[in-house]
Design a protein around this motif. Structure first.
Motif, PDB file in Angstrom:
ATOM      1  N   THR A 182       0.844  -1.209   0.000  1.00  0.00           N
ATOM      2  CA  THR A 182       0.000   0.000   0.000  1.00  0.00           C
ATOM      3  C   THR A 182       0.875   1.254   0.000  1.00  0.00           C
ATOM      4  N   ARG A 241       0.858   4.630  -2.341  1.00  0.00           N
ATOM      5  CA  ARG A 241       0.773   5.968  -1.737  1.00  0.00           C
ATOM      6  C   ARG A 241       1.979   6.810  -2.170  1.00  0.00           C
ATOM      7  N   TYR A 281      -6.351   5.604  -8.648  1.00  0.00           N
ATOM      8  CA  TYR A 281      -5.993   4.732  -7.524  1.00  0.00           C
ATOM      9  C   TYR A 281      -7.250   4.217  -6.829  1.00  0.00           C
ATOM     10  N   PRO A 319      -7.968   2.401  -3.518  1.00  0.00           N
ATOM     11  CA  PRO A 319      -7.359   1.888  -2.284  1.00  0.00           C
ATOM     12  C   PRO A 319      -8.032   0.610  -1.791  1.00  0.00           C
ATOM     13  N   GLN A 320      -7.326  -0.084  -0.904  1.00  0.00           N
ATOM     14  CA  GLN A 320      -7.893  -1.317  -0.343  1.00  0.00           C
ATOM     15  C   GLN A 320      -8.999  -0.971   0.650  1.00  0.00           C
ATOM     16  N   SER A 373     -12.181   3.117   0.203  1.00  0.00           N
ATOM     17  CA  SER A 373     -12.012   3.328  -1.228  1.00  0.00           C
ATOM     18  C   SER A 373     -13.213   4.026  -1.855  1.00  0.00           C
ATOM     19  N   ASP A 408      -5.319  -1.628  -5.256  1.00  0.00           N
ATOM     20  CA  ASP A 408      -4.690  -2.127  -4.035  1.00  0.00           C
ATOM     21  C   ASP A 408      -5.542  -3.243  -3.453  1.00  0.00           C
ATOM     22  N   GLU A 409      -5.038  -4.451  -3.528  1.00  0.00           N
ATOM     23  CA  GLU A 409      -5.748  -5.628  -3.004  1.00  0.00           C
ATOM     24  C   GLU A 409      -7.207  -5.638  -3.459  1.00  0.00           C
ATOM     25  N   THR A 466      -1.651  -4.639  -6.419  1.00  0.00           N
ATOM     26  CA  THR A 466      -1.027  -5.422  -5.358  1.00  0.00           C
ATOM     27  C   THR A 466      -2.043  -6.479  -4.950  1.00  0.00           C
TER      28      THR A 466
END
Lengths: 309, 239
Positions: free
Chosen positions: B44, B48, B83, B85-86, B89, B163-164, B194
């Motif tokens: 992560t 970032r 982006y 995010p995990q 989000s 992200d994940e 990721t």
């Protein structure tokens, strides 16, 4: 009429506190003093430049907005960049409040000594108008408050910028990741948070004697309203302001009719008590109350009542 | 093949706490690049870093040759990086439609509606009347991931950072999400993701990097890495 005007003024100031808290996570203790800045902008317009009270609101709006933006750029942003905590920033706004009050006192002295203008303990009552038996300040403050509520409602629900403002309040980092320039939105928020109390402040002296320290007496009522509202939406802040203002005026006058006029000196105990009750019983204020469940419960009670009859 | 995104000897972290050490990654155009690694490896933090959300102490991050260092996050997004995010989000208090509107914040109104229709082709469930005005916090886990990825696609990005994307999801839904990711990639969007679920990620990726303790220890063809018995045993938790 006096109570509604007072509630309208407190609403606009409480909106300022709520806006900075909900959108930029800053608890701004200087909000009520922006109101005093508005008082002195209008005072200057009326006494020095001969501009009427209501046209002077435009100048209060602009000057208040500039002071709001300056607070963000010169105080809040540098502190945040240095990693200051929410608590440290809150204390910095307290310091700002003191500095602004001091500057307003210096300005009042300047007006008094240099320009020979009586700049303390004045009212704007002679500059108000009357329409169909209603005072101008009642009409104007109500129209302004309704306009602000409507405009901000439309902004928040119908425009991309408004939705972005709500998003920024919830998660600034995620907002940046959507390509939103959170700095621009913060500036916009701070402009509003300065201009709204400044306009409100300009209207305050119509009914109440004012001086550079006026915010010291308004601050508790303003914060009581914001805390009761729940610091989340301007609508809850307005509701909180109306409840606190009505309680402060009617409860105190009721108690003074029983115990005597000495009770009036303790009128600030009303917002303080409301703050205590809110923080102890429903710390998220009106915003956090389960309105849906309450409505359902009321519906159930009605059904029960019908069944019983 | 040309590199779309490059990280060269990047050192970054949170304040004085360094997390990434000399990380170098090349995400080629037309590839799905996968970053795998155990929990706490810095996956992560890597994203970032690309987004400028944390301090980059040294090294270069470039997109199409343009250095992203010192650019604010919203400018990096404007350059075509999206982006997802995990965690956190999407905006919980906003409706599905409002979330998608913010996803396409940089688009003008006509383009906004056009892209939203394209996104609905990939995630038709979000268009349903009972979903579009629903508060996002009321969506299920799988629907939340779909909304997050849909928000990422609303930017019409050159590069989508995921992200994940299947973190915390049931295997069946994870497979469905990967199908969508492949669909997105085939439509011309570069993907860098990721993933903790190494097997499914490497099966779906073209190039892979193994990130351990903030360092890229191994990289190469994703399918080849998956065959490496030592890596399978030591890092991927596969036998």
């Amino acid at each position: 009429m006096h109570t509604i005007v007072f509630a309208n003024i407190i609403s606009m100031m409480a909106m300022s506190v709520t806006l900075t808290m909900s959108k930029t996570n800053v608890n701004n203790f200087a909000a009520a003093t922006y109101g005093t800045v508005g008082i002195y902008v209008s005072f200057t317009c009326i006494k020095i430049f001969g501009i009427g009270l209501y046209p002077s609101l435009i100048f209060s709006f602009i000057v208040g907005g500039i002071i709001g933006v300056a607070t963000h750029i010169l105080l809040i942003k540098p502190l945040k960049n240095r990693g200051a905590s929410t608590r440290e920033i809150m204390i910095a706004t307290l310091a700002l409040d003191t500095v602004l009050i001091a500057l307003l006192n210096i300005y009042a002295d300047f007006l008094n000594q240099t320009l020979k203008v009586m700049s303390r303990d004045f009212t704007f009552k002679p500059y108000d108008f009357s329409l169909y038996g209603y005072d101008g300040v009642f009409i104007v403050s109500s129209v302004i408050l309704i306009s602000i509520l409507t405009t901000l409602y439309l902004l928040y629900t119908r425009t991309k910028i408004g939705i972005a403002l709500r998003g920024m309040g919830e998660n600034p980092s995620l907002s940046e990741c959507q390509g939103i320039d959170t700095e621009k939105l913060s500036i916009f928020t701070w402009f509003l948070s300065g201009s709204l109390p400044a306009i409100a402040g300009s209207l305050f002296p119509v009914y109440y004697i004012s001086n550079p320290n006026t915010s010291l007496f308004l601050g508790i009522t303003v914060f009581g309203s914001s805390i009761l509202g729940g610091f989340m939406t301007i609508y809850d802040a307005t509701a909180g302001a109306y409840i606190v203002s009505f309680a402060q005026i009617y409860l105190v006058s009721f108690l003074s009719s029983i115990f005597g006029s000495w009770v009036l000196s303790y009128r600030f105990l009303v917002p303080l008590t409301i703050i205590l009750i809110t923080l102890l019983i429903f710390p998220q204020g009106l915003y956090g109350l389960p309105w849906k469940q309450l409505a359902e419960k009321l519906g159930l009670l009605k059904e029960k009542g019908e069944g019983e009859s | 093949m040309k590199n779309l995104l490059s990280l060269k000897n990047v050192n970054s972290g949170y304040g004085h706490i360094q997390v990434l050490f000399d990380v170098s990654i090349n995400a080629k155009k037309e590839d799905i690049t996968v970053i795998v690694g155990p929990n706490g490896a810095g996956k992560t933090t890597l994203f970032r870093t690309i987004l400028g959300l944390i301090n980059v102490y040294s090294g270069d991050v470039t997109l199409n040759g343009q250095n992203l260092r010192s650019l604010p996050t919203n400018r990096i997004v404007k350059l075509g990086v999206s982006y997802v995010p995990q965690r956190e989000s999407f905006f919980e208090t906003l409706s599905v439609k409002e979330n998608l509107t913010l996803g396409g914040y940089l688009l003008d109104k006509d383009e906004d509606e056009k892209i939203m229709e394209e996104v609905f082709q990939i995630f038709p469930v979000l268009k349903r009347k009972d979903y579009i005005n629903k508060t996002a916090s009321k969506l299920s886990g799988g629907e939340r991931r779909m909304l997050s990825i849909a928000m990422g696609l609303m930017k019409k990005p050159q590069l989508l950072l995921l992200d994940e994307p299947t973190g915390g999801l049931m295997p069946k839904i994870a497979i469905a999400i990967f199908e969508k990711i492949n669909e997105i990639h085939e439509s011309g969007t570069q993907v860098l993701m990721t993933e903790e679920k190494a097997e499914i990620a490497l099966e779906n990726g073209d190039t892979a990097y193994l990130l351990v303790n903030g360092q890229t220890s191994v990289h190469g063809d994703a399918k080849e890495l998956l065959k490496d018995s030592e890596l399978r045993d030591k890092y991927f938790g596969l036998v």
